[in-house]
Motif scaffolding. Sequence first.
Motif, PDB file in Angstrom:
ATOM      1  N   ALA A   1     -45.696   8.264 110.384  1.00 55.77           N
ATOM      2  CA  ALA A   1     -44.662   9.366 110.412  1.00 55.77           C
ATOM      3  C   ALA A   1     -44.894  10.902 109.757  1.00 55.77           C
ATOM      4  CB  ALA A   1     -43.714   8.325 111.056  1.00 55.77           C
ATOM      5  N   THR A   2     -44.042  10.390 108.443  1.00 54.42           N
ATOM      6  CA  THR A   2     -44.867  11.475 107.633  1.00 54.42           C
ATOM      7  C   THR A   2     -46.029  12.495 108.389  1.00 54.42           C
ATOM      8  OG1 THR A   2     -43.449  10.478 106.399  1.00 54.42           O
ATOM      9  CG2 THR A   2     -44.383  12.433 105.079  1.00 54.42           C
ATOM     10  N   GLU A   3     -46.451  11.559 107.594  1.00 54.74           N
ATOM     11  CA  GLU A   3     -48.568  12.226 107.550  1.00 54.74           C
ATOM     12  C   GLU A   3     -48.807  12.919 109.205  1.00 54.74           C
ATOM     13  OE1 GLU A   3     -50.812   9.082 104.475  1.00 54.74           O
ATOM     14  OE2 GLU A   3     -50.872   9.041 106.666  1.00 54.74           O
ATOM     15  N   ASN A   4     -48.129  12.491 109.706  1.00 54.00           N
ATOM     16  CA  ASN A   4     -48.417  12.421 111.366  1.00 54.00           C
ATOM     17  C   ASN A   4     -47.336  14.298 111.799  1.00 54.00           C
ATOM     18  OD1 ASN A   4     -49.817  10.674 112.075  1.00 54.00           O
ATOM     19  ND2 ASN A   4     -48.740   9.448 113.250  1.00 54.00           N
ATOM     20  N   THR A   5     -46.300  14.418 111.179  1.00 54.89           N
ATOM     21  CA  THR A   5     -45.821  15.896 110.847  1.00 54.89           C
ATOM     22  C   THR A   5     -46.470  16.750 110.604  1.00 54.89           C
ATOM     23  OG1 THR A   5     -43.936  13.685 111.381  1.00 54.89           O
ATOM     24  CG2 THR A   5     -43.143  16.310 110.834  1.00 54.89           C
ATOM     25  N   ILE A   6     -46.760  16.053 109.534  1.00 54.60           N
ATOM     26  CA  ILE A   6     -47.431  17.144 108.919  1.00 54.60           C
ATOM     27  C   ILE A   6     -48.353  17.699 108.976  1.00 54.60           C
ATOM     28  CG2 ILE A   6     -48.933  17.760 106.917  1.00 54.60           C
ATOM     29  CD1 ILE A   6     -46.195  16.210 105.085  1.00 54.60           C
ATOM     30  N   ASP A   7     -49.389  16.451 110.086  1.00 56.48           N
ATOM     31  CA  ASP A   7     -50.237  17.004 111.163  1.00 56.48           C
ATOM     32  C   ASP A   7     -50.266  18.059 111.553  1.00 56.48           C
ATOM     33  OD1 ASP A   7     -51.656  16.036 108.513  1.00 56.48           O
ATOM     34  OD2 ASP A   7     -52.874  13.890 109.774  1.00 56.48           O
ATOM     35  N   LEU A   8     -49.014  17.987 112.157  1.00 50.07           N
ATOM     36  CA  LEU A   8     -49.055  18.286 113.559  1.00 50.07           C
ATOM     37  C   LEU A   8     -48.597  20.222 112.935  1.00 50.07           C
ATOM     38  CD1 LEU A   8     -48.030  18.083 116.404  1.00 50.07           C
ATOM     39  CD2 LEU A   8     -45.751  17.791 115.863  1.00 50.07           C
ATOM     40  N   VAL A   9     -47.740  20.469 112.208  1.00 48.68           N
ATOM     41  CA  VAL A   9     -47.262  21.450 111.346  1.00 48.68           C
ATOM     42  C   VAL A   9     -48.751  22.328 110.728  1.00 48.68           C
ATOM     43  CG1 VAL A   9     -46.413  22.685 109.887  1.00 48.68           C
ATOM     44  CG2 VAL A   9     -45.145  20.973 111.362  1.00 48.68           C
ATOM     45  N   LYS A  10     -49.247  21.700 110.539  1.00 51.21           N
ATOM     46  CA  LYS A  10     -51.100  21.963 109.448  1.00 51.21           C
ATOM     47  C   LYS A  10     -51.736  22.624 110.923  1.00 51.21           C
ATOM     48  CE  LYS A  10     -53.451  20.074 106.200  1.00 51.21           C
ATOM     49  NZ  LYS A  10     -54.151  19.825 105.677  1.00 51.21           N
ATOM     50  N   SER A  11     -51.812  21.976 112.483  1.00 55.24           N
ATOM     51  CA  SER A  11     -52.344  22.141 113.258  1.00 55.24           C
ATOM     52  C   SER A  11     -52.083  23.276 113.828  1.00 55.24           C
ATOM     53  CB  SER A  11     -52.621  20.932 113.924  1.00 55.24           C
ATOM     54  OG  SER A  11     -51.556  20.161 114.968  1.00 55.24           O
TER      55      SER A  11
END
Length: 197
Positions: A95-105
């Motif tokens: 969940a943490t990695e997905n959220t960071i990826d969402l912001v980075k994208s």
Amino acid sequence: MSPRTKQQNEAIRQRSIATIREAALEVFAKYGYHSASITQIAKEAGVSKGLLYNYFASKEELLQSIVQEAMEANEASWLKSLESDLPPFEKLKKATENTIDLVKSNLHHWRLLTALSFQPDVFKSMEEMLTAKRVEYIQKIAELFIQMGIAEPEKEVFYFGAFLDGIFLHYMNMEEAYPLDDMKNMILERYESYAQK
């Protein structure tokens, strides 16, 4: 030339809605939500006011649409992980990695949304919905922390949230100069130690 199919019309509609939402975020961040006008948003989006009103009845409805879309994107990244069959730490990690990826994208989009969140009274009309979502997330993450054997799981949820918020604010400010992956690993290492007990 043959007429457009329903799918083509829907794709055009969705692109127009996305363009208007993004333009609204730009205008809200630049002028402030309360000072922004539909005319400014339409101009920024490159559409007529009539077309904008075809999709959104008011500035408030447009704001609600932006917030709803952001919540759905965040939910997709979090709830999918939290409701999986993974062990508790792996759920938190994913969940943490997905959220960071969402912001980075789409950093610009999230930066604008964050700027909007700091404007007084902007989310007043959505307070009930936002509170309900907040409570839901607190409960789900607290459940994970309980499963991981963390003392005072609800307090830990707020600590975890503050850490993530801090990471995002610094990353939005510093971009590539910020050690995003190091910070992500640092917070995950803290929770991995609980998983190994």
